[in-house]
Design a protein around this motif. Structure first.
Motif, PDB file in Angstrom:
ATOM      1  N   ALA A  92       6.891  38.767  23.604  1.00  0.00           N
ATOM      2  CA  ALA A  92       5.537  39.073  24.069  1.00  0.00           C
ATOM      3  C   ALA A  92       5.280  38.294  25.354  1.00  0.00           C
ATOM      4  O   ALA A  92       5.639  37.116  25.450  1.00  0.00           O
ATOM      5  N   ASP A  93       4.665  38.939  26.332  1.00  0.00           N
ATOM      6  CA  ASP A  93       4.403  38.284  27.620  1.00  0.00           C
ATOM      7  C   ASP A  93       3.623  36.993  27.430  1.00  0.00           C
ATOM      8  O   ASP A  93       2.556  36.977  26.822  1.00  0.00           O
ATOM      9  N   GLY A  94       4.173  35.897  27.943  1.00  0.00           N
ATOM     10  CA  GLY A  94       3.497  34.611  27.890  1.00  0.00           C
ATOM     11  C   GLY A  94       3.488  33.949  26.523  1.00  0.00           C
ATOM     12  O   GLY A  94       2.918  32.878  26.348  1.00  0.00           O
ATOM     13  N   GLU A  95       4.133  34.569  25.533  1.00  0.00           N
ATOM     14  CA  GLU A  95       4.095  34.017  24.177  1.00  0.00           C
ATOM     15  C   GLU A  95       5.468  33.628  23.642  1.00  0.00           C
ATOM     16  O   GLU A  95       5.579  33.062  22.577  1.00  0.00           O
ATOM     17  N   GLY A  96       6.537  33.983  24.358  1.00  0.00           N
ATOM     18  CA  GLY A  96       7.860  33.655  23.878  1.00  0.00           C
ATOM     19  C   GLY A  96       8.335  34.621  22.806  1.00  0.00           C
ATOM     20  O   GLY A  96       7.710  35.656  22.557  1.00  0.00           O
TER      21      GLY A  96
END
Length: 356
Positions: A92-96
């Protein structure tokens, strides 16, 4: 395959004398390099990049074109094994990294099985073979895997965690299920690393990134024995050459002597321990890899050089040191800082050798 033009890294892992201290960096192919970001953009997403042998080869070689590193490391991700187990890895973008189907129910845990690396993970072996051909004997190629405990953390939590509540709750309340996950995962890691060695990896590293979140007793129950099992199962020689291995527990300085006793060739150190003290504790049992604080690379060039010399001086003029950071390089690191680091390590270690 060509003979290695630079085998300094492999000799250091086997505690043999070297002309200089070899250096490579964890996550050396990564977002701090603009060329990596371009390739990743072309791939569309991180998983596509990992699963394309040609692109994985491209980004593995990028740092070697910039810097005089003494080893290349396969570009991949530690979560390939749980993905191959069917847990549904996505980013997930920016969530790892995250898993669509983390382990929750007993039946899911009981049904867990080690994937065949030549089926579900063949893309990794293809990347290893392609990278070896492209390196053409210039420097050795390192293969790697996450440790059983670290992989289990992701498999139960479903993502990275701030408190490891789910996985620790399982370990304390149902140790039987925790050990089942770890046993299956250990077998998967052994098969995976041996397949990488057969495909051409000349050294392998096990990343126990989350071992340091455990208590003393829990580490000795849930991480250390499975690291030992993995090391015992590894291919140690191929084509007449030793295939050394490195074990790295982040936050593992407390257990350094115990880790050094599991049969590994080298122990990776994070930045919290003095490497000279570490060498005194392990003697000539193992080589040591490390251990500059990655955030030093945000300091001015003269400070980067000073801190690199400090690590080298602390270890001293003894065989068995591979210079590295104490963890992966930050994506925000100025690329020019790495040039200063690599050049300083080579120059200063040669001076140390000359002093006798």
């Amino acid at each position: 395959m060509s003979r290695l033009k630079n085998d300094t890294f492999l000799r250091a892992l086997l505690r043999q004398p070297t002309e200089h201290t070899p250096v490579w960096l964890m996550r050396q192919a990564g977002r701090y390099l603009p060329e990596y970001c371009e390739t990743r953009k072309r791939a569309g997403n991180f998983l596509n990049l990992c699963k394309s042998p040609s692109m994985a080869c491209e980004v593995t070689l990028q740092p070697l074109a910039r810097y005089n590193f003494d080893a290349a490391i396969l570009f991949s991700d530690i979560l390939t094994i749980p993905d191959a187990m069917g847990l549904g890895l996505y980013f997930a973008d920016g969530e790892g990294p995250r898993f669509e189907r983390p382990l929750k129910d007993e039946w899911e845990i009981r049904n867990l099985s080690a994937p065949d690396p030549h089926a579900e993970l063949q893309y990794v072996m293809d990347a290893v073979s392609e990278i070896r051909r492209a390196l053409d004997g210039s420097v050795p190629l390192i293969g790697f895997s996450g440790s059983p405990w670290t992989l289990a953390c992701y498999m139960v939590e479903g993502a990275s965690s701030s408190d490891y509540r789910k996985v620790k709750s399982l370990a304390y309340s149902r140790p039987d299920l925790m050990h089942h996950i770890l046993e299956v995962t250990a077998q998967a890691v052994i098969k995976y690393l041996n397949a990488q060695i057969e495909a051409g990896a000349q050294a392998v590293m096990v990343f126990d990134s989350w071992g340091g979140v455990l208590s003393e007793a829990a580490y000795r129950e849930f991480s250390l024995p499975y690291l030992e099992k993995v090391v015992a199962g590894l291919i140690r020689e191929r084509d007449g050459q030793r295939v050394p291995n490195v074990v790295f527990t982040k936050g593992g300085g407390l257990w350094l002597e115990s880790i050094a006793a599991i049969g590994c060739d080298a122990v990776g150190l994070d930045w919290t321990m003095d490497i000279g003290r570490a060498r005194q504790l392990v003697g000539d049992k193992v080589a040591l890899q490390g251990n500059l604080d990655p955030n030093v690379l945000f300091a001015p060039p003269e400070v980067v050089a000073h801190e690199a010399r400090r690590v080298l001086d602390a270890y001293g003029n003894h065989p068995g040191h591979v210079f590295n950071l104490g963890h992966g390089i930050s994506q925000f690191t100025p690329p020019e800082s790495v040039t200063v680091l690599v050049d300083t390590v080579h120059e200063h270690s040669r001076k140390l050798r000359a002093q006798g």
